[in-house]
Write a protein that holds these residues in place. Structure first.
Motif, PDB file in Angstrom:
ATOM      1  N   GLY A 166       0.826  -1.207   0.000  1.00  0.00           N
ATOM      2  CA  GLY A 166       0.000   0.000   0.000  1.00  0.00           C
ATOM      3  C   GLY A 166       0.852   1.245   0.000  1.00  0.00           C
ATOM      4  O   GLY A 166       2.087   1.188   0.074  1.00  0.00           O
ATOM      5  N   ALA A 170      -0.476   4.241   4.938  1.00  0.00           N
ATOM      6  CA  ALA A 170      -1.779   3.589   4.786  1.00  0.00           C
ATOM      7  C   ALA A 170      -2.162   2.810   6.036  1.00  0.00           C
ATOM      8  O   ALA A 170      -3.306   2.372   6.156  1.00  0.00           O
ATOM      9  N   LYS A 172      -0.007   0.166   7.387  1.00  0.00           N
ATOM     10  CA  LYS A 172       0.525  -1.209   7.334  1.00  0.00           C
ATOM     11  C   LYS A 172       1.267  -1.551   8.617  1.00  0.00           C
ATOM     12  O   LYS A 172       1.114  -2.648   9.168  1.00  0.00           O
ATOM     13  N   HIS A 242      -3.850  -5.694   0.126  1.00  0.00           N
ATOM     14  CA  HIS A 242      -3.823  -4.288  -0.275  1.00  0.00           C
ATOM     15  C   HIS A 242      -4.434  -3.458   0.851  1.00  0.00           C
ATOM     16  O   HIS A 242      -5.648  -3.502   1.080  1.00  0.00           O
ATOM     17  N   LEU A 244      -5.624  -0.126   2.032  1.00  0.00           N
ATOM     18  CA  LEU A 244      -6.047   1.134   1.421  1.00  0.00           C
ATOM     19  C   LEU A 244      -6.496   2.094   2.517  1.00  0.00           C
ATOM     20  O   LEU A 244      -7.282   1.732   3.407  1.00  0.00           O
ATOM     21  N   ASP A 245      -5.991   3.310   2.418  1.00  0.00           N
ATOM     22  CA  ASP A 245      -6.284   4.356   3.413  1.00  0.00           C
ATOM     23  C   ASP A 245      -7.583   5.053   3.024  1.00  0.00           C
ATOM     24  O   ASP A 245      -7.654   5.741   1.997  1.00  0.00           O
ATOM     25  N   PRO A 255      -9.330   5.310  -2.379  1.00  0.00           N
ATOM     26  CA  PRO A 255      -8.945   3.890  -2.347  1.00  0.00           C
ATOM     27  C   PRO A 255      -8.828   3.240  -3.722  1.00  0.00           C
ATOM     28  O   PRO A 255      -7.911   2.445  -3.960  1.00  0.00           O
ATOM     29  N   ASP A 258      -5.663   4.545  -5.547  1.00  0.00           N
ATOM     30  CA  ASP A 258      -4.479   3.973  -4.892  1.00  0.00           C
ATOM     31  C   ASP A 258      -4.279   2.515  -5.314  1.00  0.00           C
ATOM     32  O   ASP A 258      -3.150   2.073  -5.584  1.00  0.00           O
ATOM     33  N   LEU A 259      -5.375   1.763  -5.372  1.00  0.00           N
ATOM     34  CA  LEU A 259      -5.276   0.359  -5.766  1.00  0.00           C
ATOM     35  C   LEU A 259      -4.787   0.220  -7.199  1.00  0.00           C
ATOM     36  O   LEU A 259      -3.964  -0.656  -7.505  1.00  0.00           O
ATOM     37  N   ILE A 262      -1.048   0.728  -7.271  1.00  0.00           N
ATOM     38  CA  ILE A 262      -0.333  -0.420  -6.689  1.00  0.00           C
ATOM     39  C   ILE A 262      -0.331  -1.586  -7.671  1.00  0.00           C
ATOM     40  O   ILE A 262       0.696  -2.239  -7.885  1.00  0.00           O
TER      41      ILE A 262
END
Length: 495
Positions: A166, A170, A172, A242, A244-245, A255, A258-259, A262
């Motif tokens: 991520g 985010a 992690k 994944h 996601l923030d 989200p 962002d995905l 990635i």
């Protein structure tokens, strides 16, 4: 201060083999009782050992120069030299070993795995080991060969069942801290993890490892940001999460976007041959920070789109721990399924190493030189034999010539067009340069006895005194006849 290093270059030097010994045994009433020089000891190896207790390459970052012990010299009375002390270097499980050109030498994926990365040199033979019925008293010994010396690159690739991927910040690191006993650095301001963190998760009867690796940004597959420093640690993972923030305040981020970033970076990263591409591995989505009301609303809004893409979606909060149990058991199921598939898979084909047959052990290459062609002899044996030769000893040089001739080097030089006096180089680079003469001999052959023999040791106890006296007179008569013939030739030349 550097606390984590996952790539280093080691400058290694294996131990040099000890020289053999030239010695003649002396006893009462028998001053020359035969050769008794011992062999030199082999040099120590540099060995890499996969150690589960080692988690970083930091020690090699601070001390990259490592060397093993040299072998001891041989001694008289058949005493061999001491073996050089080998050097064992513990490395984390998952370390990839490469040479200076980037070629992979081995992958240390099993705990306790050992790999001799720098073999030590061979100890030289003493004159006792070189003795034979035709060479009863060798006046030379072989030198020890140098050990391997050069650079190797160690790259650490995290070994974990699940990887958290991520954007930076985010959540992690907070997620791995909430799911395991790992305690990575966490702060309430935007920053990115600088090195991977590992945690062990227990979900029912299943235990698996989870990795929190540095944050991913656009262009990471091309080296931007932490780039390959991050993606290298994802290669070995079974599943991807994944993270996601959903509470980000950065403009242009959500989200779904962002995905997409990635996924693009994961798809652009080339995994090693034989491994499953990153995007073909099991993937789940964790919508993080739903303890924030606005984030919960956004997670509910994007859930349908993510499920339409085929992802399993989990709403989680590392603060309230909401959804963590469901995510943990879902990942445990994926890991367990993968482990069963590996157990049911057929055993890998065994690699059988057989000795090489009658392959050519050397080659002759003709090169251009300033004063005529240069004939370069290449091959493991000729190079090693040259390293073992003491060129200050003419008998040793003659022994080298015999070995090269027996191997067929002289015949090959003749076929390549070499003439007496041609320049011959053994080995790459500068090598050892000879002015080649066919059937090279040493000064030891000027003696009446063959090279490597001593008439004083050739006393047959079965001969009687009268037989020895007769043999002596025969030799003297032959010597006188040869001298008389030489004088006659000189007289005729004067006439």
């Amino acid at each position: 201060m550097t606390t984590f290093v996952d790539r280093v270059t080691l400058h290694l030097r294996a131990g040099k083999g000890g020289n053999g010994c030239v010695s003649v045994r002396r006893e009462k009433f028998k001053p020359l009782a035969g050769p008794d020089g011992g062999n030199g000891g082999n040099g120590g190896d540099v060995v890499l050992v996969a150690d589960p207790q080692t988690t970083t390459l930091l020690s090699y970052h601070h001390s990259p120069h490592r060397s093993a012990g040299n072998g001891g010299f041989g001694m008289g009375d058949h005493r061999s030299g001491a073996l050089g002390e080998s050097l064992e270097l513990p490395v984390p499980v998952g370390t990839v070993v490469k040479d200076a050109d980037g070629t992979t030498l081995t992958d240390m994926i099993e705990p306790g795995m050992r790999f001799v990365v720098a073999p030590g040199g061979r100890g030289g033979l003493g004159n006792a080991a070189l003795a034979s019925p035709k060479r009863k008293a060798p006046g030379f010994a072989l030198l020890g060969t140098p050990g391997w010396e050069g650079d190797v690159v160690l790259e650490l690739k995290t070994v974990a069942d699940v990887a958290l991927v991520g954007f930076p910040s985010a959540g992690k690191s907070s997620l791995i801290a909430a799911m395991s006993a790992a305690r990575p650095k966490i702060a309430d301001y935007p920053f990115t993890t600088l090195h991977p963190n590992l945690g062990v998760v227990q979900a029912g009867d299943i235990r698996y490892t989870i990795a929190d690796v540095p944050g991913l940004i656009e262009g990471a597959s091309e080296g931007r940001g932490l780039g390959l420093e991050f993606l290298r640690h994802v290669e070995r993972c079974t599943a991807l999460v994944h993270v996601l923030d959903c509470a980000t305040l950065e403009p242009g981020r959500d989200p779904l976007s962002d995905l997409d970033v990635i996924l693009a970076e994961l798809g652009a990263y080339p995994v090693p041959e034989g491994q499953t591409p990153l995007l073909e591995r099991p993937q789940v989505v964790a919508l993080n920070k739903i303890d924030v009301p606005e984030a919960r609303e956004l997670a509910a809004f994007v859930r349908a789109d993510l499920e339409a893409r085929g992802y399993r979606v989990f709403d989680i909060s590392t603060v309230s721990r909401e959804g963590l149990r469901e995510l943990s058991f879902a990942l445990a199921g994926i890991v367990e399924e993968h482990r069963k598939a590996l157990a049911d898979a057929p055993a890998p084909e065994r690699i059988v190493i057989r000795p090489r047959g009658a392959e050519r052990e050397f080659s002759v290459r003709v090169e251009g030189g300033s004063y005529g062609p240069v004939y370069r002899v290449l091959g493991e044996k000729p190079v090693r034999w040259v390293q073992q030769t003491d060129f200050q000893n003419e008998e040793a040089v003659g022994f080298l010539a015999d070995r090269l001739n027996k191997l067929g080097v002289e015949d090959e030089l003749v076929r390549a067009g070499a003439a007496p006096g041609a320049t011959v180089v053994i080995g790459e680079g500068d090598g050892i340069v000879f002015d080649w003469q066919p059937s090279m001999t040493s000064a030891a052959e000027v003696m009446v006895a063959p090279r490597g023999t001593d008439p004083r040791l050739d006393q047959n106890p079965r001969r009687t005194t009268s037989q020895r006296r007769e043999r002596y007179h025969e030799l003297m008569d032959a010597k006188a006849a040869a001298r008389a013939e030489l004088e006659t030739d000189r007289f005729e030349e004067d006439e």
